[in-house]
Design a protein around this motif. Structure first.
Motif, PDB file in Angstrom:
ATOM      1  N   ASP A  31      29.953  85.911  60.382  1.00 54.27           N
ATOM      2  CA  ASP A  31      31.119  85.130  59.931  1.00 54.27           C
ATOM      3  C   ASP A  31      30.901  84.634  58.502  1.00 54.27           C
ATOM      4  O   ASP A  31      31.705  84.864  57.610  1.00 54.27           O
ATOM      5  N   SER A  32      29.760  83.979  58.286  1.00 55.96           N
ATOM      6  CA  SER A  32      29.436  83.457  56.954  1.00 55.96           C
ATOM      7  C   SER A  32      27.926  83.253  56.923  1.00 55.96           C
ATOM      8  O   SER A  32      27.350  82.729  57.895  1.00 55.96           O
ATOM      9  N   THR A  33      27.284  83.671  55.844  1.00 54.12           N
ATOM     10  CA  THR A  33      25.819  83.530  55.791  1.00 54.12           C
ATOM     11  C   THR A  33      25.429  82.049  55.770  1.00 54.12           C
ATOM     12  O   THR A  33      24.430  81.661  56.382  1.00 54.12           O
ATOM     13  N   ASN A  34      26.199  81.208  55.074  1.00 59.10           N
ATOM     14  CA  ASN A  34      25.892  79.764  55.091  1.00 59.10           C
ATOM     15  C   ASN A  34      26.029  79.204  56.510  1.00 59.10           C
ATOM     16  O   ASN A  34      25.171  78.461  56.987  1.00 59.10           O
ATOM     17  N   SER A  35      27.129  79.563  57.191  1.00 64.09           N
ATOM     18  CA  SER A  35      27.357  79.036  58.545  1.00 64.09           C
ATOM     19  C   SER A  35      26.291  79.535  59.503  1.00 64.09           C
ATOM     20  O   SER A  35      25.852  78.799  60.402  1.00 64.09           O
ATOM     21  N   PHE A  55      29.042  92.181  55.221  1.00 57.25           N
ATOM     22  CA  PHE A  55      30.434  91.769  55.454  1.00 57.25           C
ATOM     23  C   PHE A  55      30.498  90.397  56.115  1.00 57.25           C
ATOM     24  O   PHE A  55      29.757  90.126  57.062  1.00 57.25           O
ATOM     25  N   GLN A  56      31.366  89.553  55.600  1.00 57.67           N
ATOM     26  CA  GLN A  56      31.618  88.251  56.221  1.00 57.67           C
ATOM     27  C   GLN A  56      33.053  88.229  56.740  1.00 57.67           C
ATOM     28  O   GLN A  56      33.995  88.520  55.997  1.00 57.67           O
ATOM     29  N   SER A  57      33.201  87.850  58.022  1.00 62.53           N
ATOM     30  CA  SER A  57      34.554  87.786  58.574  1.00 62.53           C
ATOM     31  C   SER A  57      35.218  86.450  58.261  1.00 62.53           C
ATOM     32  O   SER A  57      36.446  86.344  58.275  1.00 62.53           O
ATOM     33  N   GLU A  58      34.403  85.418  57.983  1.00 56.21           N
ATOM     34  CA  GLU A  58      34.966  84.102  57.651  1.00 56.21           C
ATOM     35  C   GLU A  58      34.182  83.469  56.518  1.00 56.21           C
ATOM     36  O   GLU A  58      33.668  82.354  56.642  1.00 56.21           O
ATOM     37  N   GLY A  59      34.064  84.239  55.422  1.00 51.99           N
ATOM     38  CA  GLY A  59      33.335  83.732  54.260  1.00 51.99           C
ATOM     39  C   GLY A  59      33.967  82.448  53.761  1.00 51.99           C
ATOM     40  O   GLY A  59      35.192  82.313  53.755  1.00 51.99           O
ATOM     41  N   ARG A  60      33.141  81.515  53.369  1.00 54.44           N
ATOM     42  CA  ARG A  60      33.653  80.211  52.948  1.00 54.44           C
ATOM     43  C   ARG A  60      33.478  80.009  51.446  1.00 54.44           C
ATOM     44  O   ARG A  60      32.459  80.382  50.876  1.00 54.44           O
ATOM     45  N   GLY A  61      34.496  79.404  50.814  1.00 57.58           N
ATOM     46  CA  GLY A  61      34.420  79.049  49.407  1.00 57.58           C
ATOM     47  C   GLY A  61      34.421  77.543  49.244  1.00 57.58           C
ATOM     48  O   GLY A  61      34.415  76.792  50.227  1.00 57.58           O
ATOM     49  N   LEU A  75      27.888  91.258  46.944  1.00 58.16           N
ATOM     50  CA  LEU A  75      26.639  90.672  47.423  1.00 58.16           C
ATOM     51  C   LEU A  75      26.997  89.345  48.063  1.00 58.16           C
ATOM     52  O   LEU A  75      27.681  88.511  47.439  1.00 58.16           O
ATOM     53  N   LEU A  76      26.550  89.155  49.289  1.00 64.08           N
ATOM     54  CA  LEU A  76      26.853  87.958  50.056  1.00 64.08           C
ATOM     55  C   LEU A  76      25.528  87.451  50.579  1.00 64.08           C
ATOM     56  O   LEU A  76      24.903  88.084  51.443  1.00 64.08           O
ATOM     57  N   PHE A  77      25.083  86.319  50.068  1.00 67.74           N
ATOM     58  CA  PHE A  77      23.684  85.951  50.221  1.00 67.74           C
ATOM     59  C   PHE A  77      23.557  84.433  50.273  1.00 67.74           C
ATOM     60  O   PHE A  77      24.237  83.730  49.524  1.00 67.74           O
ATOM     61  N   ASN A 115      30.358  75.939  38.929  1.00 71.54           N
ATOM     62  CA  ASN A 115      29.423  77.022  39.210  1.00 71.54           C
ATOM     63  C   ASN A 115      30.064  78.379  39.396  1.00 71.54           C
ATOM     64  O   ASN A 115      29.558  79.201  40.162  1.00 71.54           O
ATOM     65  N   ASP A 116      31.147  78.639  38.704  1.00 71.60           N
ATOM     66  CA  ASP A 116      31.746  79.982  38.770  1.00 71.60           C
ATOM     67  C   ASP A 116      31.137  80.836  37.666  1.00 71.60           C
ATOM     68  O   ASP A 116      30.997  80.374  36.535  1.00 71.60           O
ATOM     69  N   VAL A 117      30.827  82.075  37.988  1.00 73.33           N
ATOM     70  CA  VAL A 117      30.323  82.976  36.951  1.00 73.33           C
ATOM     71  C   VAL A 117      31.446  83.951  36.614  1.00 73.33           C
ATOM     72  O   VAL A 117      32.031  84.582  37.497  1.00 73.33           O
TER      73      VAL A 117
HETATM   74  C1  BTN Z   1      33.499  79.510  45.639  1.00 68.96           C
HETATM   75  O1  BTN Z   1      34.496  79.055  46.187  1.00 68.96           O
HETATM   76  O2  BTN Z   1      33.513  79.837  44.448  1.00 68.96           O
HETATM   77  C2  BTN Z   1      32.221  79.685  46.406  1.00 68.96           C
HETATM   78  C3  BTN Z   1      32.127  80.996  47.096  1.00 68.96           C
HETATM   79  C4  BTN Z   1      30.819  81.193  47.827  1.00 68.96           C
HETATM   80  C5  BTN Z   1      30.800  82.465  48.641  1.00 68.96           C
HETATM   81  C6  BTN Z   1      29.443  82.733  49.252  1.00 68.96           C
HETATM   82  S1  BTN Z   1      29.341  84.324  49.978  1.00 68.96           S
HETATM   83  C7  BTN Z   1      27.814  83.922  50.716  1.00 68.96           C
HETATM   84  C8  BTN Z   1      27.927  82.492  51.196  1.00 68.96           C
HETATM   85  N1  BTN Z   1      28.509  82.429  52.522  1.00 68.96           N
HETATM   86  C9  BTN Z   1      29.712  81.875  52.516  1.00 68.96           C
HETATM   87  O3  BTN Z   1      30.445  81.743  53.524  1.00 68.96           O
HETATM   88  N2  BTN Z   1      30.046  81.488  51.288  1.00 68.96           N
HETATM   89  C10 BTN Z   1      28.992  81.772  50.333  1.00 68.96           C
END
Ligand code: BTN
Length: 258
Positions: A31-35, A55-61, A75-77, A115-117
């Motif tokens: 779902d998310s590597t952080n979660s 692949f993340q199904s519920e990646g969080r920002g 890259l999801l790390f 922290n945006d690149v």
């Molecule tokens: C943002 O909103 O700019 C932050 C995005 C961060 C995305 C990464 S992908 C790997 C890790 N796992 C997540 O669910 N979010 C961060």
């Protein structure tokens, strides 16, 4: 562009050499590597634990948003770091690692506060920090999402492939990111202000007219610098100074920066 698999043998060899005692977990999908890290038993959440996925199904920002990336295209790390004396340095450290990695590819990245690149003024990578709190005192989970082969179909976003003639190799880029991360960890250990100074110097936001949205509302003015805590200093038209610890900033007049 066609997705490419991560060559985990190469990555694990580099990781083991760079982070002795660390622990790298590869998950084809999560779902998310952080979660994922947050759900682990507390004794496993310790400095050096890293999780990478295709692949993340519920990646969080940040700020409750999502982070989506097609399978095998980015890259999801996430990595667990010991909380440095100034907590914001943990996030800046990852930001600088991504920034340096793009620079080593011959690209010309910028950092947009916090922290945006960016490449060409558009977002290529984002960083998200989670504090696991009582689960793992003294630790912070820092996750990075880097658009390598594809970017979301919005004008604010881009990916590495749009800036290089060669097909970007996710494995090579990830190994470069791990190297940069180890280098910045070493610098921070030797000089508590090294990460802050480099992050401050790479910020494209300072000196620009900005519109900032935070929990306290909208602030319009000029970004005049950053505080050691990481807060952005904004001078408004009435000459009042504001310090923003978290929020979204757009550089006014630049439609590409959200
Ligand atoms: C943002 O909103 O700019 C932050 C995005 C961060 C995305 C990464 S992908 C790997 C890790 N796992 C997540 O669910 N979010 C961060």
């Amino acid at each position: 562009m066609k997705p490419s698999p991560l060559r985990m043998g190469e990555i694990t060899a580099a990781f083991d050499a760079l982070f002795p005692g660390g622990d790298l977990v590869y998950l084809p999908e999560v779902d998310s590597t952080n979660s994922f890290i947050r759900r682990l038993p507390s004794e496993r959440i310790r400095s050096g634990l890293s999780v990478v996925t295709d692949f993340q199904s519920e990646g969080r920002g940040r700020r409750g948003r999502g982070w989506s990336c097609p399978a095998g295209a980015g890259l999801l790390f996430s990595v667990v770091l010991s909380t440095p004396p100034v907590a914001a340095d943990a996030v800046s450290l990852m930001t600088l690692a991504v920034y340096d990695t793009l620079g080593h590819l011959g690209l010309d990245p910028q950092i947009k506060w916090p922290n945006d690149v960016l490449l060409g003024g558009r977002k290529t990578a984002g960083i998200l920090a989670d504090i696991p709190g009582d689960l793992a005192p003294g630790c912070v989970i820092v996750g990075a999402g880097v658009n390598v082969l594809r970017a979301p179909d919005i004008p604010e976003a881009t990916c590495i492939a749009q800036w290089t003639p060669a097909y970007p190799d996710r494995t090579g880029i990830f190994v470069g990111l791990l190297r940069s991360l180890a280098r910045w960890q070493g610098r921070l250990a030797g000089d508590a202000d090294a990460v802050f100074r480099a992050w401050e110097a790479a910020l494209a936001t300072v000196g620009k007219p900005v519109r900032a949205v935070s929990s306290s509302g909208v602030t319009i003015g000029e970004a005049i610098g950053v505080e050691r805590s990481g807060a952005l200093r904004i001078l408004d038209a009435d000459g009042r100074e504001h310090a923003l610890l978290a929020g979204d900033v757009s550089i006014r007049g630049d439609f590409t920066s959200a």
